[in-house]
Design an enzyme around this catalytic site. Structure first.
Site, PDB file in Angstrom:
ATOM      1  N   TYR A   1      12.489 -34.516 -15.760  1.00 40.58           N
ATOM      2  CA  TYR A   1      11.331 -34.411 -15.811  1.00 40.58           C
ATOM      3  C   TYR A   1      10.435 -34.513 -14.428  1.00 40.58           C
ATOM      4  CZ  TYR A   1      10.862 -39.606 -14.984  1.00 40.58           C
ATOM      5  OH  TYR A   1      10.998 -40.644 -14.317  1.00 40.58           O
TER       6      TYR A   1
ATOM      7  N   LYS B   1       0.839  -1.254   0.029  1.00 40.31           N
ATOM      8  CA  LYS B   1      -0.174   0.042  -0.023  1.00 40.31           C
ATOM      9  C   LYS B   1       0.832   1.322  -0.027  1.00 40.31           C
ATOM     10  CE  LYS B   1      -3.628   0.005   2.525  1.00 40.31           C
ATOM     11  NZ  LYS B   1      -4.999   0.278   1.700  1.00 40.31           N
TER      12      LYS B   1
ATOM     13  N   ARG C   1      -3.243  -1.268  -6.220  1.00 47.73           N
ATOM     14  CA  ARG C   1      -2.341  -2.588  -6.083  1.00 47.73           C
ATOM     15  C   ARG C   1      -2.942  -3.522  -7.326  1.00 47.73           C
ATOM     16  NH1 ARG C   1      -5.765  -4.475  -0.707  1.00 47.73           N
ATOM     17  NH2 ARG C   1      -7.812  -4.928  -1.440  1.00 47.73           N
TER      18      ARG C   1
ATOM     19  N   CYS D   1       8.730 -38.800  -9.077  1.00 48.19           N
ATOM     20  CA  CYS D   1       7.554 -39.324  -9.248  1.00 48.19           C
ATOM     21  C   CYS D   1       6.368 -39.273  -7.959  1.00 48.19           C
ATOM     22  CB  CYS D   1       7.302 -40.720  -9.825  1.00 48.19           C
ATOM     23  SG  CYS D   1       8.127 -41.725  -8.830  1.00 48.19           S
TER      24      CYS D   1
ATOM     25  N   MET E   1      -5.912  -7.312   8.502  1.00 42.67           N
ATOM     26  CA  MET E   1      -5.044  -6.532   9.771  1.00 42.67           C
ATOM     27  C   MET E   1      -6.257  -5.239   9.802  1.00 42.67           C
ATOM     28  SD  MET E   1      -1.067  -6.909   9.079  1.00 42.67           S
ATOM     29  CE  MET E   1      -1.400  -6.473   7.223  1.00 42.67           C
TER      30      MET E   1
ATOM     31  N   SER F   1      14.058 -42.404 -10.722  1.00 43.35           N
ATOM     32  CA  SER F   1      12.983 -41.715 -10.467  1.00 43.35           C
ATOM     33  C   SER F   1      13.112 -41.358  -9.078  1.00 43.35           C
ATOM     34  CB  SER F   1      11.915 -42.363 -11.197  1.00 43.35           C
ATOM     35  OG  SER F   1      10.743 -41.540 -10.810  1.00 43.35           O
TER      36      SER F   1
ATOM     37  N   ARG G   1      -3.626   2.774   8.544  1.00 48.10           N
ATOM     38  CA  ARG G   1      -4.063   1.541   7.833  1.00 48.10           C
ATOM     39  C   ARG G   1      -2.625   0.492   8.025  1.00 48.10           C
ATOM     40  NH1 ARG G   1      -7.082   5.332   4.535  1.00 48.10           N
ATOM     41  NH2 ARG G   1      -9.348   4.236   4.273  1.00 48.10           N
TER      42      ARG G   1
ATOM     43  N   HIS H   1     -15.884  -8.334   1.406  1.00 44.50           N
ATOM     44  CA  HIS H   1     -14.952  -9.430   2.276  1.00 44.50           C
ATOM     45  C   HIS H   1     -14.865 -10.680   1.531  1.00 44.50           C
ATOM     46  CE1 HIS H   1     -13.456 -12.052   5.126  1.00 44.50           C
ATOM     47  NE2 HIS H   1     -12.533 -11.457   5.300  1.00 44.50           N
TER      48      HIS H   1
ATOM     49  N   GLY I   1      -8.604  -7.184   4.575  1.00 46.80           N
ATOM     50  CA  GLY I   1      -9.266  -7.370   5.550  1.00 46.80           C
ATOM     51  C   GLY I   1      -8.684  -8.079   6.906  1.00 46.80           C
TER      52      GLY I   1
END
Length: 891
Positions: A863, A26, A352, A843, A107, A776, A96, A468, A105
């Site tokens: 992979y 902010k 933002r 995997c 804090m 693997s 704020r 909210h 919402g």
């Protein structure tokens, strides 16, 4: 001297957007907007470093910080032309929070700070509007009393409700100046009664009380929960922004609103938002009043009968359109903005990067590329891989019959069904008992975050698209319908009423967050499809990706789904899953209770046709892509029945008695089966099992080759810890391959490799690679054996470890790089030293976790393999890893 405070306003700023780690999102964006010349109320940001200091030093501040804040406050006074605490011309400020990551919402905020019994009189005289003045004062007393003094909101609401009832008022807007003056007075009396001391009248005491409360709110329950859900580290802290107040509630030439430069639900390039005339900002996001649409187009789409801002304040709307264009060109991303209009002057309070649905993420990224704002690489970087889950789940079947109870706003897309619950605690409790729930609220608040997280969907009867509930649900990917005003919720009776229909707690409803419909009962769903923007961006993903992505698939349905999602082969076929089919398991049980090898081979031969058919289907679907088949891994006792009836069935099939079956079960019982007689140890002791599986694999391959397709079978031997184990079993596999190819008169290539799932195998990888053609990493078992943790039993205390900061993330979700990851790195390095061309992948379930995919890219694996539905996630994460995008740990 350390700089703790950074100022902004009057078309200049000491900070900027690049300083978000220090100033929070902010503060950094307020500074950036100010530098761009946009109308931003002046203020200053106290850095995140102060938050860290404050929490580590007993809620105290650095010695040289307050003088910097005093100097910054004087700067605001000079720009605004009023003085903080001046009874006749008081400067009022907002306090704020502002973390580097958006936490809507979570804090605390305090508005109208600086009002007291003296300054409120001066403000009334200066504004000429007693209603506005005392409405502002009572709001301040309530917010400060709740946030700083710790008084429950209900104490204030009870006073207000009683006053309205006693004076015949229904809505807040019905109250006049004298009403608000009386309510404010009653608030002050209540505060003194509850706390034993008067409400603070000194503006400096108010200021530092509020700053401390915002810093402390970084550690409140809802903020902690939100950080866990969104992987935001505690050490980041929050900044505090002190900013001159501007008022949207001074009359009909005032307003407040929230807007997005593009539609955050669909991604459409259309201005989107809501506003409220004569209101303060929290009225919009709290859902206290139903907001009005920003644009005429939006008004038509939503069917609203309320006038849009484009109609009621056209000149200010045009200014807002110019701001939209300027900010989107500057940031090159969709922006979420807050604004206030005071006496026909537009003020920008925040911008933002806007939270968006997965669908919107793809559309915005593709459209911005087509518009020339960003290139393909940036488009790929823009989409959060974790968001893809939103696109990869079923939606309502359009052909299904449905009884629509009501229609609200389509706040967060997707369909969900579940049993109705009316509070967050019940939602968590019911889900803990295995139920799927829809959380139904009049309006949600930050305290509901736990229940919102576990619910299948969220339904509110108040609030708009930026309430909210809507914002949090979109961030979570949870379907949400908000503002369904035709529904009535009775918390006491635990009922939801739609006309003559009464839905009770536990009844099933379905919500469609894409249409806003609320329906009775369970509605069938259909599977998602990949097309349009999704397909285009995934094509770009594959242009940048250097690491392969395969799927874990045991059935033809899994294999087909994997291919549809772009898998480049199968990285894990768990053959034991094929044995649990009712037709097959009886033969597997015959194998287990057989008295000797002859009986075992006879029983194994009954399984051969089933296994061969399975592999034919998988090879045919994959059509030349590699298929890695793991030979039998789990201990044999897992296949035995536990009931008398089941044991009798096995005895009959095996030609023996129940006593013999029980005796065999007792013989196979192990105290620690995970480390017992399983994997390659079964292949060594019962070679006929692996021989049958190898025959099935190669006969299936031969059949597919004869049918004109190509095959790439990869036979994987599990739980190897010693080179000799692998060599014995590889020799048996190769012998079977030769026999089958000779008998079938076909030739095909195949590989024989191993799973690296034990620390000893990783450390001996150089030796094992002398004969193994691929590795693997089975990271599920490797994590268990490295940590000495059972994945099935660790759940109750893993969360405690996370809460206490012992672990940064659940090691079964994201690979722990310093231990398990180090073994992967060692195994890969040593394997390649022996066999430079060895193929290496993973995997385990980790293969679909973006942070783990990034780690695999760094290690240089060939992979990753994951469940079919996570294949697109892994593809995107792999492309971002190749582009050098940092992944956040998915705790």
């Amino acid at each position: 001297m350390t700089k703790w405070v950074y100022t902004f306003g009057n078309a200049s700023a000491e900070g900027g957007a690049v300083m978000r780690n220090l100033l929070g999102g902010k503060g950094a964006n307020l500074a950036e907007m100010s530098s761009l010349g946009l109308p931003v109320p002046p203020g200053f940001s106290i850095t995140t470093e102060v938050c860290t200091y404050y929490s580590k030093h007993g809620d105290t501040y650095p010695e040289d910080m307050k003088p910097q804040a005093d100097e910054a406050m004087a700067g605001i006074e000079k720009i605004i032309g009023s003085k903080f605490g001046d009874p006749d011309n008081a400067l009022l400020v907002s306090i704020r929070s502002g973390a580097r990551a958006s936490m809507p919402g979570m804090m605390d905020t305090v508005l109208n700070l600086g009002l007291n019994d003296e300054t409120v009189i001066g403000l009334a005289k200066a504004s000429g509007d007693e209603r506005f003045t005392y409405d502002s004062y009572r709001r301040f007393i309530q917010m400060y009393g709740n946030v700083v003094l710790g008084l429950g909101s209900d104490l204030f609401e009870d006073i207000l409700d009683t006053h309205k009832h006693d004076h015949g008022h229904t809505m807040d807007i019905d109250l006049i100046g004298e009403d608000w003056k009386a309510v404010a007075g009653k608030y002050l009396v209540m505060v003194e009664k509850e706390l034993g001391e008067p409400f603070p009248q000194d503006p400096q005491e108010q200021l530092w009380g509020a700053i401390g409360a915002v810093f402390s709110s970084w550690m409140n329950k809802r903020a902690i929960t939100y950080r866990k859900l969104h992987d935001i580290p505690e050490e980041w802290g929050t900044a505090v922004n002190v900013q001159a107040m501007v008022f949207g509630n001074m009359g009909d030439d005032c307003a407040t609103g929230v807007c997005f430069t593009r539609n955050p639900a669909t991604g459409e390039n259309a201005y989107y938002g809501e506003f409220l005339p004569n209101a303060q900002g929290e009225d919009v996001v709290a859902g206290i009043r139903t907001p009005q649409p920003l644009t005429i187009a939006e008004k038509k789409i939503t069917g609203s009968d309320l006038p849009s801002m484009e109609e009621t304040l056209p000149k200010l709307y045009d200014q807002l359109v110019s701001v939209r264009a300027k900010l989107e060109r500057h940031y090159k991303d969709m922006q979420d903005m807050e604004f206030t209009v005071q006496k026909n002057k537009l003020w920008m309070l925040q911008t933002r990067t806007g939270k968006r649905t997965a669908k919107a993420s793809f559309k915005i990224a593709v459209d911005m590329h087509d518009e020339g704002l960003i290139d393909k690489a940036e488009a790929v970087r823009r989409v959060d891989p974790a968001q893809l889950d939103q696109l990869l789940h079923p939606t309502l079947d359009p052909k299904a019959e449905r009884t629509v109870l009501a229609k609200g706003l389509p706040a967060s897309p997707g369909a969900a069904s579940g049993k109705v619950v009316f509070n967050a605690d019940d939602a968590e409790a019911w889900v803990g008992n295995g139920e799927k729930v829809i959380l139904v609220r009049i309006e949600t608040s930050p305290e509901d975050i736990g229940g919102m997280h576990v619910a299948e969907g969220i339904l509110t009867t108040r609030g708009g698209m930026t309430s909210h509930a809507a914002v949090v649900a979109r961030g979570m990917g949870t379907p949400c319908v908000s503002g369904a005003g035709d529904l009535r919720v009775d918390y006491t009776a635990k009922t939801l009423t739609a006309g003559n229909v009464v839905i009770k707690e536990g009844d099933i409803i379905t919500i469609d967050g894409s249409s806003g419909e609320v329906m009775e009962g369970l509605i069938p769903t259909i599977q998602p499809e990949m097309s349009g923007d999704f397909a285009r961006l995934m094509e770009w993903v594959d242009e940048f990706r250097t690491m392969g992505v395969r799927a874990n698939a045991d059935t033809p349905a899994d294999a087909k789904m994997a291919r549809e999602f772009g898998a480049e082969g199968i990285g894990l076929v768990r053959t034991e899953h094929m044995f649990f089919d009712p037709q097959r398991i009886i033969h597997m049980r015959e194998v287990i209770v057989a008295k000797d090898e002859t009986q075992r081979r006879a029983a194994v031969d009954k399984l051969l046709p089933y296994q061969r058919r399975d592999f034919v289907d998988l090879f045919a679907i994959m059509d030349g892509l590699p298929v890695t088949i793991r030979l039998l891994d789990p201990p044999l006792h897992e296949f035995l029945p536990h009931t008398e009836e089941g044991m009798a069935e096995v005895a009959k099939a095996a030609g023996t008695d129940v006593a013999a079956v029980k005796a065999r079960a007792a013989q196979l019982h192990e105290l620690n089966p995970m480390l017992g007689h399983r994997g390659c140890r079964l292949g060594i002791t019962y070679p006929e099992i692996y021989e049958m599986q190898a025959r099935a694999i190669f006969e299936a391959a031969a059949a597919v080759v004869k049918a004109g397709k190509s095959v790439k079978p990869e036979v994987m031997i599990p739980l190897v810890s010693l080179k000799k184990e692998f060599e014995i079993l590889k020799e048996a596999v190769e012998k079977m391959a030769a026999e089958v190819m000779k008998a079938e008169q076909v030739k095909f290539d195949y590989l024989v490799g191993t799973m690296i799932e034990l620390p000893s195998a990783a450390l001996r990888a150089g030796e094992i690679a002398k004969t193994a053609q691929f590795f693997s990493f089975g990271t599920n078992d490797l994590t268990q054996t490295t940590f000495g943790l059972s994945r099935d039993d660790a759940g109750p205390f893993i969360q405690i470890y996370l809460d206490k900061g012992i672990m940064e993330s659940d090691p079964f979700i994201t690979i722990e790089q310093d231990s398990v990851g180090e073994l992967v790195r060692i195994g890969a390095d040593r394997g390649r030293q022996t066999r430079p061309d060895i193929k290496i992948g993973i995997c385990g379930e980790h293969g679909g976790d973006p942070a783990t995919v990034h780690f695999c890219q760094k290690v240089g694996l060939d992979y990753v393999s994951c469940s079919p539905y996570r294949v697109p996630i892994a593809r995107l994460a792999a492309a971002q890893a190749a582009l050098g995008v940092e992944a956040e740990t998915n705790a």
